[in-house]
Design a protein around this motif. Structure first.
Motif: not given
Length: 168
Positions: A38, A40, A89, A92, A94, A100, A158, A160, A162
Motif C-alpha cells: 500500500l 509502495d 504494484d 492490489r 482493496v 483502496r 489479477d 486482488r 480484499e
C-alpha cells in the motif's frame, strides 16, 4: 460502508472456523507485506519475501498458462519480467467496497483470511473464493533469522486482495 464491513466480518468469522488457525507471526508477516504494498515501500516489501522462491512460483504459473494456450516460450519468462510481476504494484489491496484502504490492514484483520496449508506453510485466501490461495508464506528454517514467515508464492495474474481496512 458499515454494512459492507459487517458482511466481511461475518464472512471472516465463517472462514476462520475452517481448519487450523494460522500462527500469529504469519498474519503479522502478511500484514507487513500488505502495508508495504500500500505504501509502495520496496525495501519493506523485499524484507517480507523470499524472492527466489516467489520467482520460481510465478515462473511455474506463467509457464502453465502459456502451455494451456498452446504458447511455448523457450526458457520461459525473463528474470526482468518476473521481477516486475513481484513488486508492491502487483498486490492490489482493496477493502470490502473494492476501494483502496486508507490504512494498511492489521494482523488481526488479516488473520481470518489465513489458512494453514501444512506445518511450514500458510496462505492468505481470496475473500470471494476461500479455496484459492493468493499469497503463500513459509516459515524459514534459519535460526539466525528467527524462523520468520516470508512470502514464497503468489498468484501470478489479477492479484486482488480484499481485506477489512482499519480505516473502514
Amino acid at each position: 460502508m458499515l454494512r459492507a464491513s459487517m458482511i466481511l466480518a461475518l464472512a471472516a468469522v465463517g472462514l476462520s472456523s475452517c481448519g487450523d488457525k494460522a500462527p500469529k507471526a504469519a498474519s503479522e508477516s502478511a500484514s507487513r507485506l500488505l502495508a508495504a504494498a500500500l505504501a509502495d515501500d520496496r525495501v519493506a516489501f523485499e524484507a517480507e519475501i523470499d524472492r527466489p522462491a516467489v520467482r520460481d512460483d510465478v515462473r511455474r504459473q506463467v509457464a502453465e498458462l502459456a502451455r494451456s494456450t498452446a504458447l511455448e516460450v523457450d526458457g520461459g519468462p525473463s528474470e526482468f519480467a518476473l521481477d516486475r510481476m513481484i513488486s508492491p504494484d502487483a498486490l492490489r489491496v482493496v477493502d470490502a467496497s473494492g476501494q483502496r484502504p486508507t490504512q494498511a490492514p492489521t494482523a488481526s484483520e488479516v488473520a481470518p483470511l489465513m489458512k494453514v496449508v501444512d506445518k511450514k506453510h500458510v496462505c492468505l485466501r481470496d475473500a470471494e473464493a476461500p479455496e484459492d490461495c493468493l499469497l503463500t508464506f513459509a516459515k524459514g528454517d534459519d535460526p539466525k533469522a528467527g524462523g520468520r514467515w516470508r512470502l514464497v508464492g503468489m498468484k501470478a495474474m489479477d492479484l486482488r486482495i480484499e481485506v477489512a481496512s482499519a480505516g473502514g
